[in-house]
Design a protein around this motif. Structure first.
Motif, PDB file in Angstrom:
ATOM      1  N   ALA A  58     -29.866  33.516  38.098  1.00 33.80           N
ATOM      2  CA  ALA A  58     -28.792  33.242  39.056  1.00 33.80           C
ATOM      3  C   ALA A  58     -28.665  31.748  39.354  1.00 33.80           C
ATOM      4  CB  ALA A  58     -29.029  34.026  40.341  1.00 33.80           C
ATOM      5  N   ARG A  59     -29.791  31.061  39.519  1.00 30.48           N
ATOM      6  CA  ARG A  59     -29.727  29.641  39.866  1.00 30.48           C
ATOM      7  C   ARG A  59     -29.054  28.834  38.772  1.00 30.48           C
ATOM      8  NH1 ARG A  59     -35.450  27.916  42.823  1.00 30.48           N
ATOM      9  NH2 ARG A  59     -35.225  29.298  44.639  1.00 30.48           N
ATOM     10  N   ALA A  60     -29.395  29.120  37.539  1.00 21.93           N
ATOM     11  CA  ALA A  60     -28.805  28.374  36.427  1.00 21.93           C
ATOM     12  C   ALA A  60     -27.303  28.645  36.317  1.00 21.93           C
ATOM     13  CB  ALA A  60     -29.505  28.744  35.119  1.00 21.93           C
ATOM     14  N   ILE A  61     -26.909  29.885  36.502  1.00 20.37           N
ATOM     15  CA  ILE A  61     -25.494  30.236  36.417  1.00 20.37           C
ATOM     16  C   ILE A  61     -24.717  29.615  37.572  1.00 20.37           C
ATOM     17  CG2 ILE A  61     -23.865  32.165  36.560  1.00 20.37           C
ATOM     18  CD1 ILE A  61     -25.965  33.844  35.023  1.00 20.37           C
ATOM     19  N   ASP A  62     -25.275  29.696  38.786  1.00 17.95           N
ATOM     20  CA  ASP A  62     -24.616  29.078  39.941  1.00 17.95           C
ATOM     21  C   ASP A  62     -24.467  27.576  39.753  1.00 17.95           C
ATOM     22  OD1 ASP A  62     -24.183  31.405  41.352  1.00 17.95           O
ATOM     23  OD2 ASP A  62     -25.973  31.234  42.596  1.00 17.95           O
ATOM     24  N   ALA A  63     -25.495  26.952  39.193  1.00 12.23           N
ATOM     25  CA  ALA A  63     -25.436  25.505  38.975  1.00 12.23           C
ATOM     26  C   ALA A  63     -24.337  25.149  37.982  1.00 12.23           C
ATOM     27  CB  ALA A  63     -26.788  24.999  38.469  1.00 12.23           C
ATOM     28  N   ALA A  64     -24.169  25.969  36.954  1.00  9.36           N
ATOM     29  CA  ALA A  64     -23.129  25.714  35.962  1.00  9.36           C
ATOM     30  C   ALA A  64     -21.738  25.837  36.592  1.00  9.36           C
ATOM     31  CB  ALA A  64     -23.269  26.692  34.803  1.00  9.36           C
ATOM     32  N   ILE A  65     -21.556  26.837  37.428  1.00  7.47           N
ATOM     33  CA  ILE A  65     -20.250  27.033  38.066  1.00  7.47           C
ATOM     34  C   ILE A  65     -19.955  25.880  39.019  1.00  7.47           C
ATOM     35  CG2 ILE A  65     -18.920  28.524  39.608  1.00  7.47           C
ATOM     36  CD1 ILE A  65     -20.577  30.895  38.479  1.00  7.47           C
ATOM     37  N   GLU A  66     -20.935  25.488  39.835  1.00 10.22           N
ATOM     38  CA  GLU A  66     -20.668  24.428  40.807  1.00 10.22           C
ATOM     39  C   GLU A  66     -20.514  23.070  40.138  1.00 10.22           C
ATOM     40  OE1 GLU A  66     -21.766  24.591  45.076  1.00 10.22           O
ATOM     41  OE2 GLU A  66     -23.238  23.073  44.448  1.00 10.22           O
ATOM     42  N   ALA A  67     -21.137  22.886  39.009  1.00  8.37           N
ATOM     43  CA  ALA A  67     -20.917  21.632  38.288  1.00  8.37           C
ATOM     44  C   ALA A  67     -19.437  21.498  37.913  1.00  8.37           C
ATOM     45  CB  ALA A  67     -21.797  21.589  37.035  1.00  8.37           C
ATOM     46  N   TRP A  68     -18.803  22.629  37.646  1.00  7.64           N
ATOM     47  CA  TRP A  68     -17.372  22.618  37.318  1.00  7.64           C
ATOM     48  C   TRP A  68     -16.514  22.501  38.578  1.00  7.64           C
ATOM     49  CZ3 TRP A  68     -13.633  26.465  38.428  1.00  7.64           C
ATOM     50  CH2 TRP A  68     -12.371  26.254  37.843  1.00  7.64           C
ATOM     51  N   THR A  69     -16.805  23.286  39.612  1.00  8.06           N
ATOM     52  CA  THR A  69     -15.958  23.261  40.818  1.00  8.06           C
ATOM     53  C   THR A  69     -15.976  21.900  41.488  1.00  8.06           C
ATOM     54  OG1 THR A  69     -17.770  24.107  42.234  1.00  8.06           O
ATOM     55  CG2 THR A  69     -16.267  25.735  41.247  1.00  8.06           C
ATOM     56  N   ARG A  70     -17.083  21.181  41.425  1.00  9.32           N
ATOM     57  CA  ARG A  70     -17.165  19.874  42.070  1.00  9.32           C
ATOM     58  C   ARG A  70     -16.253  18.833  41.421  1.00  9.32           C
ATOM     59  NH1 ARG A  70     -21.025  18.529  45.774  1.00  9.32           N
ATOM     60  NH2 ARG A  70     -22.551  20.137  46.331  1.00  9.32           N
ATOM     61  N   LYS A  71     -15.725  19.150  40.255  1.00  8.20           N
ATOM     62  CA  LYS A  71     -14.825  18.225  39.574  1.00  8.20           C
ATOM     63  C   LYS A  71     -13.356  18.471  39.941  1.00  8.20           C
ATOM     64  CE  LYS A  71     -17.844  17.999  35.512  1.00  8.20           C
ATOM     65  NZ  LYS A  71     -17.926  18.316  34.051  1.00  8.20           N
ATOM     66  N   HIS A  72     -13.098  19.533  40.718  1.00 12.80           N
ATOM     67  CA  HIS A  72     -11.718  19.920  40.979  1.00 12.80           C
ATOM     68  C   HIS A  72     -11.546  20.265  42.466  1.00 12.80           C
ATOM     69  CE1 HIS A  72     -11.163  20.295  36.606  1.00 12.80           C
ATOM     70  NE2 HIS A  72     -12.336  20.924  36.606  1.00 12.80           N
ATOM     71  N   THR A  73     -10.317  20.128  42.943  1.00  3.78           N
ATOM     72  CA  THR A  73     -10.035  20.539  44.318  1.00  3.78           C
ATOM     73  C   THR A  73     -10.041  22.068  44.405  1.00  3.78           C
ATOM     74  OG1 THR A  73      -7.642  20.681  44.007  1.00  3.78           O
ATOM     75  CG2 THR A  73      -8.557  18.519  44.617  1.00  3.78           C
ATOM     76  N   LEU A  74     -10.104  22.554  45.628  1.00  2.00           N
ATOM     77  CA  LEU A  74     -10.104  24.001  45.819  1.00  2.00           C
ATOM     78  C   LEU A  74      -8.847  24.636  45.227  1.00  2.00           C
ATOM     79  CD1 LEU A  74     -11.138  26.656  47.040  1.00  2.00           C
ATOM     80  CD2 LEU A  74     -10.093  25.975  49.210  1.00  2.00           C
ATOM     81  N   ASP A  75      -7.692  24.034  45.475  1.00  2.00           N
ATOM     82  CA  ASP A  75      -6.455  24.601  44.936  1.00  2.00           C
ATOM     83  C   ASP A  75      -6.474  24.640  43.407  1.00  2.00           C
ATOM     84  OD1 ASP A  75      -5.421  25.048  47.444  1.00  2.00           O
ATOM     85  OD2 ASP A  75      -4.239  23.194  47.489  1.00  2.00           O
ATOM     86  N   GLU A  76      -6.997  23.588  42.793  1.00  2.00           N
ATOM     87  CA  GLU A  76      -7.090  23.556  41.328  1.00  2.00           C
ATOM     88  C   GLU A  76      -8.045  24.633  40.820  1.00  2.00           C
ATOM     89  OE1 GLU A  76      -6.304  18.714  40.797  1.00  2.00           O
ATOM     90  OE2 GLU A  76      -8.359  19.537  40.860  1.00  2.00           O
ATOM     91  N   VAL A  77      -9.160  24.788  41.504  1.00  2.00           N
ATOM     92  CA  VAL A  77     -10.148  25.807  41.111  1.00  2.00           C
ATOM     93  C   VAL A  77      -9.521  27.195  41.179  1.00  2.00           C
ATOM     94  CG1 VAL A  77     -12.262  26.978  41.854  1.00  2.00           C
ATOM     95  CG2 VAL A  77     -12.197  24.484  41.689  1.00  2.00           C
TER      96      VAL A  77
END
Length: 396
Positions: free
Chosen positions: A284-303
């Protein structure tokens, strides 16, 4: 067109949340609800939270479609009125501490003898039986005893409450289910009534999913996990570039693959170890880290735009301003425009569930204290002089 509960009379003796919430729902689908309140003070909910002209705006939600009759149930005359009303009542709702109605001569045995078809919904902290039955119990206690409070909050920190009286509301919903089942049973069994015993802690405990069998089989005591859902991966809140959080539930096997493709992690989508939830949960930690690495590059609306296009369950954390502005709430008639006694505009929650042929409605605004006392007592044959005497002595 008649509503599902047209012709059903409900006598509400409860106060505050659990009992009155149940009566509110029955009233929205056609039941006649007569609410009994203490003279002068009324239901304490009238003074809870934010007040307008000395009355809670919450009252407008909880007491719509109800009539208000004031009676001091500690006095013999008022108790006799309840007996008269109970004789022609289908459902009586109360949420006093067990034994209170019995002390007034208004318990189940007494009222059932008057009206064998009566259904009595009894909501209390711990139920009508058991070693804790006499303890006072509010929703917060039920939430704790039912296991919910232990799971709320962040690991290693004090447990937090949900933010609303969820224990009371869950008990009300269980109570409504019980009443509907009892009404159906009465139809099938020549008008036979029964009482429905709802405990706050049991209503919460009924929502605890796999908590008990996991403890029984694995000796696992589930712990608070913040915004994640332990053992179900991925399902969490992820920080975006604008400081807002996206809630993402990518825990279905095919959904997970689409999610990984959407965030340009095809390698994780094709990893055999992540093909099913039991494997993903171990990482779970590795998967969550991968997702947040992507979301941190985009605004909430873009995500959200990207994830919705990929058919991934995702959303924002709504506050009430977001709710009021949301077009879906409007389209589903979940925000109703009304007004207070002085004409002040107010918005109230819509009605659920939504029935296609006989939907619930708001036929009447929340009553003023004692608004219907004279009419109801007169219908029982209690004359004006007697009512004046009772008013003088505080019976009504």
């Amino acid at each position: 067109m008649l509503k599902p509960l047209s012709g059903i009379r409900v006598l509400e003796l409860g106060q505050l949340i659990a009992g009155p919430f149940a009566a509110k729902m029955l009233g929205e689908f056609g039941a006649e609800v007569i609410k009994i309140e203490p003279p002068k003070t009324g239901d304490p909910l009238r003074k809870w939270r934010l007040l307008h002209d000395d009355t809670s705006v919450w009252w407008e939600v909880q007491s719509r479609n109800k009539q208000s009759v004031t009676l001091d149930l500690r006095q013999a005359e008022a108790q006799d009125v309840i007996r008269q009303l109970a004789a022609t009542t289908d459902v009586l709702i109360e949420n006093f501490r067990p034994g209170t109605l019995e002390n007034w001569g208004l318990g189940w045995d007494a009222l059932h003898a008057i009206n064998p078809g009566l259904i009595m919904l009894r909501v209390s902290g711990y139920g009508q039986t058991g070693p804790y039955r006499d303890r006072p119990g509010f929703g917060v206690v039920g939430e704790a005893m039912g296991g919910l409070r232990h799971l709320s909050g962040e690991p290693g920190r004090a447990p937090v409450r949900v933010g609303v009286s969820i224990g009371d509301s869950l008990s009300a919903l269980h109570g409504v289910i019980g009443v509907l089942l009892a009404l159906r049973h009465r139809e099938q069994n020549k008008g036979e009534g029964q009482y429905v015993d709802v405990a706050l802690y049991e209503s919460v405990f009924n929502m605890m999913e796999s908590l008990l069998p996991e403890y029984a089989v694995f000796n696992e005591i589930r712990q608070p996990a913040g915004s994640s859902l332990p053992g179900i991966t991925p399902s969490n809140a992820y920080m975006c570039a604008d400081g807002k959080y996206a809630l993402v539930a990518g825990n279905g096997d095919s959904i997970f693959k689409r999610l990984m493709s959407a965030i340009d992690r095809g390698d994780l989508a094709e990893n055999p170890a992540y093909a099913h939830n039991d494997g993903r949960a171990q990482h779970a930690r590795a998967i969550d880290a991968a997702i947040e690495a992507w979301t941190r590059k985009h605004t909430l609306d873009e995500v959200l735009e990207t994830l919705h296009e990929a058919r991934i369950p995702a959303g924002r954390v709504y506050d009430i301003a977001d709710i009021c502005a949301d077009p879906h709430y409007q389209a589903r008639e979940m925000i109703l425009d009304s007004q207070l006694d002085d004409g002040t505009p107010v918005k109230l929650p819509g009605i659920v569930p939504k029935l296609s042929s006989t939907p619930g409605t708001v036929e009447r605004r929340a009553p003023k204290l004692g608004q219907d006392t004279e009419r109801v007592l007169t219908a029982l044959g209690i004359d004006a002089d007697t009512q004046k005497d009772w008013a003088r002595r505080g019976v009504i």
